[in-house]
Design an enzyme around this catalytic site. Sequence first.
Site, PDB file in Angstrom:
ATOM      1  N   HIS A  17       0.820  -1.217   0.000  1.00 20.22           N
ATOM      2  CA  HIS A  17       0.000   0.000   0.000  1.00 20.22           C
ATOM      3  C   HIS A  17       0.858   1.273   0.000  1.00 20.22           C
ATOM      4  CE1 HIS A  17       1.127   0.775   4.164  1.00 20.22           C
ATOM      5  NE2 HIS A  17       0.987  -0.530   4.354  1.00 20.22           N
ATOM      6  N   GLU A  91      -2.366  -7.484   6.926  1.00 26.09           N
ATOM      7  CA  GLU A  91      -1.014  -7.500   7.476  1.00 26.09           C
ATOM      8  C   GLU A  91      -0.923  -8.500   8.632  1.00 26.09           C
ATOM      9  OE1 GLU A  91       2.028  -7.442   7.194  1.00 26.09           O
ATOM     10  OE2 GLU A  91       2.570  -5.311   7.115  1.00 26.09           O
TER      11      GLU A  91
END
Length: 220
Positions: A17, A91
């Site tokens: 990201h 994550e």
Amino acid sequence: MTVIALGVPMRLLLIRHGQTAANLAGALDTAAPGMPLTEAGHRQAGELVGVLRDERIGAVFVSPLTRARQTAEPLAAALGARPRVRTGLRELEAGVWECSTAPDDVSRYAAVASAWASGRPEVPMPGAGDGTEFLGRFDAVVAEAAACGAEVAALVTHGTAVRIWSAARAANVCLGFVLENEVPNTGVVVVEGTPVTGWRVLSWAGQEVGERTASALVLG
């Protein structure tokens, strides 16, 4: 749509990201929904469209965390694709160390993640899951991407997730390599293979990756 058999090689674009305030602070930001992109992060997400313009992307999968979804938006819009949100791309959860910026806590988090990448997925992340859970959920999204009919699939996810999965699953990438080579914001790791035959990293954040040698893995 014709479904590609799991034995036919494809390309995965593992994309970190864009920038967040937590990145700038060095904070362990892993819980949902997570911080949004900074202004710079939004620019990076827009620039990603040009970076990937030559890739024949047929599907976009994305972590549900805010920063990943915001990063995927310009790419998906340019492709006319609907992002497929998958919790498996989240994550690695930091557990008791969530939101910490303390170097010792960051080091402990990294040590557990490293154990998962080096063949010890049973090591627990205090206050969260273990490597068996993480690798299992990430593998499930990879298998879905391999079976979705696309020659190339983009997976918008997170830096530690990309590094640990790559070290655990790619034949030519070892733990030492991923510890020495971070994935920058909107950096792309290109992987080729199948869930059946295995995976090989072709490039890491724009640098070609060679075969594993007796002493080390080399960048081309």
